[in-house]
Structures are given as structure tokens and as C-alpha cells.
Design a protein around this motif. Sequence first.
Motif, PDB file in Angstrom:
ATOM      1  N   UNK A   1      37.858  37.272  45.141  1.00  0.00           N
ATOM      2  CA  UNK A   1      38.532  37.250  43.851  1.00  0.00           C
ATOM      3  C   UNK A   1      38.825  38.675  43.383  1.00  0.00           C
ATOM      4  N   UNK A   2      37.833  39.561  43.573  1.00  0.00           N
ATOM      5  CA  UNK A   2      38.004  40.940  43.139  1.00  0.00           C
ATOM      6  C   UNK A   2      39.123  41.622  43.923  1.00  0.00           C
TER       7      UNK A   2
ATOM      8  N   UNK B   1      29.299  45.466  49.742  1.00  0.00           N
ATOM      9  CA  UNK B   1      29.850  44.870  48.515  1.00  0.00           C
ATOM     10  C   UNK B   1      30.930  45.762  47.907  1.00  0.00           C
TER      11      UNK B   1
ATOM     12  N   UNK C   1      18.334  51.581  43.544  1.00  0.00           N
ATOM     13  CA  UNK C   1      19.157  52.073  42.427  1.00  0.00           C
ATOM     14  C   UNK C   1      19.319  51.011  41.331  1.00  0.00           C
ATOM     15  N   UNK C   2      19.215  49.728  41.720  1.00  0.00           N
ATOM     16  CA  UNK C   2      19.325  48.682  40.703  1.00  0.00           C
ATOM     17  C   UNK C   2      18.137  48.715  39.747  1.00  0.00           C
TER      18      UNK C   2
ATOM     19  N   UNK D   1      20.740  50.830  47.623  1.00  0.00           N
ATOM     20  CA  UNK D   1      21.292  50.077  46.481  1.00  0.00           C
ATOM     21  C   UNK D   1      20.228  49.291  45.734  1.00  0.00           C
TER      22      UNK D   1
ATOM     23  N   UNK E   1      24.235  50.492  41.886  1.00  0.00           N
ATOM     24  CA  UNK E   1      23.433  49.737  42.838  1.00  0.00           C
ATOM     25  C   UNK E   1      24.181  48.721  43.667  1.00  0.00           C
ATOM     26  N   UNK E   2      25.504  48.915  43.808  1.00  0.00           N
ATOM     27  CA  UNK E   2      26.245  47.998  44.680  1.00  0.00           C
ATOM     28  C   UNK E   2      26.005  48.409  46.128  1.00  0.00           C
ATOM     29  N   UNK E   3      25.811  47.416  46.995  1.00  0.00           N
ATOM     30  CA  UNK E   3      25.591  47.739  48.407  1.00  0.00           C
ATOM     31  C   UNK E   3      26.912  48.177  49.033  1.00  0.00           C
TER      32      UNK E   3
ATOM     33  N   UNK F   1      33.079  36.360  45.054  1.00  0.00           N
ATOM     34  CA  UNK F   1      33.422  37.401  44.090  1.00  0.00           C
ATOM     35  C   UNK F   1      34.295  38.468  44.733  1.00  0.00           C
TER      36      UNK F   1
ATOM     37  N   UNK G   1      27.977  33.599  47.026  1.00  0.00           N
ATOM     38  CA  UNK G   1      28.593  33.891  45.723  1.00  0.00           C
ATOM     39  C   UNK G   1      29.219  35.283  45.736  1.00  0.00           C
ATOM     40  N   UNK G   2      28.610  36.202  46.494  1.00  0.00           N
ATOM     41  CA  UNK G   2      29.186  37.551  46.569  1.00  0.00           C
ATOM     42  C   UNK G   2      30.460  37.566  47.407  1.00  0.00           C
TER      43      UNK G   2
ATOM     44  N   UNK H   1      26.901  43.032  41.479  1.00  0.00           N
ATOM     45  CA  UNK H   1      26.469  43.862  42.614  1.00  0.00           C
ATOM     46  C   UNK H   1      25.018  43.569  42.969  1.00  0.00           C
TER      47      UNK H   1
END
Lengths: 319, 226
Positions: free
Chosen positions: A11-12, A220, B78-79, B75, A215-217, A8, A4-5, B106
Motif C-alpha cells: 500500500x505504501x 521494511x 532503536x524502537x 532496528x 526503528x524501521x528494519x 502495508x 501485515x507488514x 515499522x
Amino acid sequence: MSLIQVKRTIRQGFINFWRNGWVSVATVLIMVLTLFMVGTLFFSNVVLTSALQQVESKLDVSVDFKLDAPEEDILALKTSLESFGEVGKVEYISRDEALERFRERYKDNALITQSLDEIGTNPLPASFNIKAKDPENYGTISSFLKNDSSFQIIDEIRENQPTIDAINSMISSARTSGLTSTIVLSIIAVLVAFNTIRLAIYTSRDEISIMRLVGASHSYIRAPFVVVGIIQGFLASIAAMVILWLPLWFNHDNVLLSFVPIFPFANGSSASESLGGPNLLNYYFSNFIFIFLLLLASGIILGSISSIIATRRYLKEHK
Amino acid sequence: MIYFDRVSKVYSQTSVALEDVSFTIEPQEFVSVVGQSGAGKSTLLKLLLAEESPSSGKVFFESLDMHKVRNADLPKVRRRMGVVFQDYKLLPTKTAYENIAFAMEAAGKGEEEIQQDVPQVLELVGLMDKAWHFPSELSGGELQRVAIARAIVNRPDVIIADEPTGNLDPINTWEIINLLEKINELGTTVILATHDKDVINSLKRRVITIEKGKITRDEKRGRYVL
């Protein structure tokens, strides 16, 4: 990253490309220039190589025999020449053939035909046209002929040694300078494109730090930029293909001249003819897939690698 | 839950941001960190987020030493912390809805969950009608409410707010503070860095006072004293 990522991310990437409209357009244009450069260098290499091959194939050593040379001696020399490793092909033109060709060539010139009839005998000698396998070998072949026992039946060896030497040095210097300029120009073009992408990503550095904080890796955050790079590379390679094709299409005879650095053999014949073999337009069509894939791969690799390198410095942790 | 163990941050000999700072924050506390500009409040929060590394000492988030966490795992940690800043730090190319959804994406949340949760938090901060506006089309108070919505949407253990009311007028300031109190009542730890005297005095919660990089006061029902 989960499926799913990945979805995304792609698309992003498209959304970012669209919303950053002018930056995207500018980057694609710079990339078109780069790829156009790569394509032009590639084509000029093709033209140069085919011109050089043409020049090489026109080189030969011709041997005129004395008028009274016995035919069996000549044929014996032909056999011994053909066993010679450096020799590619020996063409024997007998006296009768030579006369026939001469008459054929001047059949519209009454004066020459008449004076030939007047002489009554055949004034033309038998001859060899010798092609070497490698243009470097003409010296060896002519010195072999000079030292051979059959030298007495030879009237004259015409080898155009200075011409051959000049062409040889021209070929090698053309190859070296062609290669050097290809490498240097490609490096410059790639650096310009890379810097453009870097600038585009520089404008997004705050966004990258925000994404980190929520918190995005790293992958990502980075992936949409890479997708944008790939889109840019894809569009740029299509545009570059069209631009490369247009001048060839409108002017497929003469435009070639501007691509060819050496052009000494255009004796009034059309460019494509004197280049021999395929003209560039035919070449373009027959190798369309290959050239397109070459540009596409260059564009996509350039776009994605630049994006990866450019985002890296904004993703550093633990300062 | 959060534990600073003799933490110092020295940028250069003449610039010491924090000096030998130790304190503990319990779960579900509402802690204000006060101090003048340049006292070290922001550095303290950056250390907690692992945006910067301490020169000496350790910062623990539960049992995790924040500066021994591998880059690839940061990450995920941080979430569990929601962040709110004075300058909002919203993504300018995304709408309010998308900014909030981004934090969930994310974190790898599914599409259904996102479509369910984002409207809920927008409702909570009272911005349902502005969901599809870009940040440039929103006022300061609205931007900060979007930022808070983004901070809470992943149900973090702690909200870290760095001068969240610094750019806002009194009415918006109170709306933001009320939101933070509400979030705290729902069970989330809140760390609020501010130099707004009225806010501190009316909260009547724990106050840690920092002066020149050192903790000078730490009171259960503190007042603004500087």
C-alpha cells in the motif's frame, strides 16, 4: 516481515508512487525508452534473422547438362548427389519441363513463341537446382561436381561463387554487428534507467535515515521502494508495448524497411512479401504474450534491482 | 541503564569529538547534556543510537554493547529509544497522523492498536485537530510536538532529544520542555541535549557539561555553567 507488514509495504509503495507524481512520471518515461529500445532490438533481430534465412534459401548451384546427355546418367548423378551429406535438395528439370516452363513464362510474347516454333527442336538443356544444407557448402558441392566422372555430361556449373561469398560474409558480419549493438545499446539504456531510479531515491535519502532512526528494519524501509520500482516497470512495459505497436499498425508494410539493415531483394515486390514469411505485425500478434512478458520481466527486474541497489548505500550501519 | 565506558570518537587528528567520556544514566532519570556547539553533544547521542561507532570505548544500553549489536537487530533496539531532533526529521510525504503511525507500523504493531494509540498521543501533545496536515502545513512548535508524539508512541525506555527547542520561540520551548517533563514523570528516561540556559536553570535536574569533548561537570541538581 509479517503478513501485515507486507500488506502495508505494498500500500505504501502505491502511495509513494502517487505522491511523488512527477518523479514517478519521469522515471516511467525513461524506462519506456529503455524498454522500447529492448523491444526494437528484439524486433530488428527477428527481421534480420528472417531476412537472412530468406537470402540463404535463395542460394543454389545450378547445373546445365549437355543437350545430348543421356537421362539415366543424369538421374544416376542425382542419386549420388543426394547421398552427399552437404546436399539438401536436388531439383531435376528435364528438357521437356524446361521448355514447358519457358513457354509458360513467355506465353504473352508472340515473338519468342513464334521463333521457338520456327526452330522446331527443343533448345533448352536439362538442369539441376542444388540446395545445400548450409550456404558454406556450395564450394564443396561444385568442386565435387567438377571432379566427378560424370563431369563430361555437364555443360556448365553456375554457382555464383562471388555472390555466395559476399552474402556469407554479409550474414556473419550482420550477425556480429547486430549482437554487438544490441548488447552495447541495452547496457546504455539500462544504465540510464538505473541512474534515474538512483536519483529518485537520492531525493529520499533523508527519509530513509529518519525511518532508520524510528526503528524501521532495512527490509521494511526498502520494500516500498522496490514496490515503486515494480509499478514503474509494469507501467513502462505497457507503454512500450503500445509504442512498439503503433508504427507497425499504421504502416505495416514500409516501416519494416527502416528496421532492416540489408535489403537487396526488394525487387518491386512489397516489403513483407520479399521478406518472405510472416510480416512483423503478424509476428507481433502471434508472439504478443511472449514479447509482453519479455518487456514486463525486463521492466520489473530493472525497476526492482535498481531500487535495491540504490537504497543499499543509505542503509549502511556502523559508520 | 545507559553506560558510557571510556568512549572516544576521533574523526581525524585535528578533529576529536569526544575524549575518554564515561558516565552512567539510571532508569527514569532526566538528564541534560549541555555544551557549546561543537562540544560533542550530538556525537554523544549518535553513539548511543549506534548511528556512529566509537573510536575506542564501549556504549551500553542495558546489557547490550550497542556496537556489537548485529545490523539486523539494530532496528529492534532503536524502537526502545524515541528520538527528537532540532530539525524535527518528520517524513515530508506523510501527514502528522501517518508520521506517528509509521513508527508503529515499522515496529510491526497491528492496525487496531495503531488506530487506538495514535489519537491518544496526538491528544497528549494537543494536536488532534491537525492530525491530517502534512509537515509543510504545520508550525515549528507543532512539528516538534508531532516528533515527540512519534518518539513516545512505541512506549520507549528512553527519549533522546537533540536540541529539541533550538528552532522554537520561548512559548513553544516551554511547551516542549513541559511535555518532556510529563513524559519523564510517566516513567520514561529522558536525555536532553541543549544549550538553552533558561531551560537548564529552571529544570533543576541532573546536568552533564561537556567542553571540547570532555565531561567537565556532572551535577545532580545542576545549573548552566559555561
